[in-house]
Scaffold this active site. Structure first.
Site, PDB file in Angstrom:
ATOM      1  N   GLY A  21      47.814  35.530  31.298  1.00  0.00           N
ATOM      2  CA  GLY A  21      47.855  36.965  31.052  1.00  0.00           C
ATOM      3  C   GLY A  21      49.000  37.385  30.150  1.00  0.00           C
ATOM      4  CG  LEU A  80      43.050  36.578  30.593  1.00  0.00           C
ATOM      5  CD1 LEU A  80      42.749  36.876  29.130  1.00  0.00           C
ATOM      6  CD2 LEU A  80      43.816  37.737  31.225  1.00  0.00           C
ATOM      7  CG  ASP A  81      45.057  33.522  29.161  1.00  0.00           C
ATOM      8  OD1 ASP A  81      44.645  33.530  27.983  1.00  0.00           O
ATOM      9  OD2 ASP A  81      45.897  34.334  29.587  1.00  0.00           O
ATOM     10  CD  GLU A  82      40.783  30.883  35.286  1.00  0.00           C
ATOM     11  OE1 GLU A  82      39.696  30.357  35.605  1.00  0.00           O
ATOM     12  OE2 GLU A  82      41.477  31.543  36.078  1.00  0.00           O
TER      13      GLU A  82
END
Length: 282
Positions: free
Chosen positions: A199, A225-227
């Site tokens: 994040g 998100l960001d995965e």
């Protein structure tokens, strides 16, 4: 004419795949110049990348003949001509170090890209884009206009025929819909060593935790998100005396290098998606 190609494939693992692929190319006068393969014992999948020359057949002929062969093994496959650079759109906000690095590497002949456009929600880098003769599209984003802005950005991406979209510090969260449309062809650079500090403001999070290593992660974009599947990561050592500003400044170099490596490997068709992971034939 350049008759050099790259074949990438994945399929359920079984005996004889390498022999069959080699035989298929041999029968058509193909000469293998580089090959790599990987068996994932956890999933039972086989992955392979083959770079070869074939003077006797053109691209479309090879594609046509590959289809029934690949069907027999249940393969997911792609064929690419090595002479065709990857059509690319770059997206950026107000941090330009990754953008500048990619543009310089591209113009220096270090990345096999065809950068067709730059999209930004700020005007800061229109002069940089002009210096490289790349069209610059300023598309402001607010909470109220996010859907329309994404629609305009996607129109640019499609109009340019982009095979790759690079979020070079584009500090907007893409909608689930746009993530699905760009699945497997959008790379993001996150200024943290994922899965830690996801994040916003990861350097602030890292400083607050007193970390001794900071890092950067290049990954494919997904709705989570960001995965997304990770392509490349790297770290830099820090200590207790470093401020948030120090961490941010030091991290910029790591971000640029990590993103450049990920973009290079993707554009050389060395990255195959394996569920929520990747196989990278370096």
């Amino acid at each position: 004419m350049n008759h050099a190609y790259i074949l990438t494939l994945s399929c359920p693992d079984r005996t004889g795949i390498v022999h069959a692929v080699s035989g298929f190319l041999l029968e058509r006068g193909g000469n293998i110049e580089e090959a790599a393969q990987y068996n994932d014992h956890d999933t039972g999948l086989f992955f392979m990348r083959v770079q070869f020359a074939c003077e006797s057949l053109g691209f479309e002929e090879l594609r046509t003949q590959l289809q029934p062969f690949a069907d027999g093994f249940g393969m997911r496959w792609s064929l690419h001509a090595t002479s065709a650079p990857v059509r690319t759109v770059l997206m950026v906000s107000k941090e330009g170090h990754c953008l500048n690095d990619l543009l310089f590497r591209w113009k220096s002949g270090l990345l096999p890209l065809d950068i067709r456009a730059i999209i930004s929600n700020h005007r800061d880098f229109y002069q940089l884009a002009a210096s490289y003769n790349v069209p610059f599209h300023h598309i402001p984003v607010t909470a109220a206009t996010k859907a329309q802005a994404e629609g305009r950005a996607y129109e640019v991406i499609e109009a340019e025929g982009a095979e790759l979209v690079v979020l070079a510090r584009y500090m907007q969260i893409l909608s689930d819909d746009l993530c699905r449309k760009l699945a497997g062809r959008a790379i993001n650079i996150h200024h943290s060593f994922l899965p830690s500090f996801k994040g916003a403001k990861p350097y602030y999070q890292a400083h607050d935790r007193g970390v001794k290593l900071i890092g950067a992660t290049a990954h494919y974009v997904t709705a989570d998100l960001d995965e997304g599947p990770i392509i490349e990561q790297d770290v830099a050592r820090v200590d207790h005396s470093r401020t948030v500003e120090d961490l941010t400044a030091q991290g910029r170099d790591t971000e640029s290098q990590v993103l450049a490596r990920a973009v290079k490997w993707h554009s050389e068709h060395r990255v195959l998606i394996n569920g929520h992971k990747t196989v990278v034939f370096k």
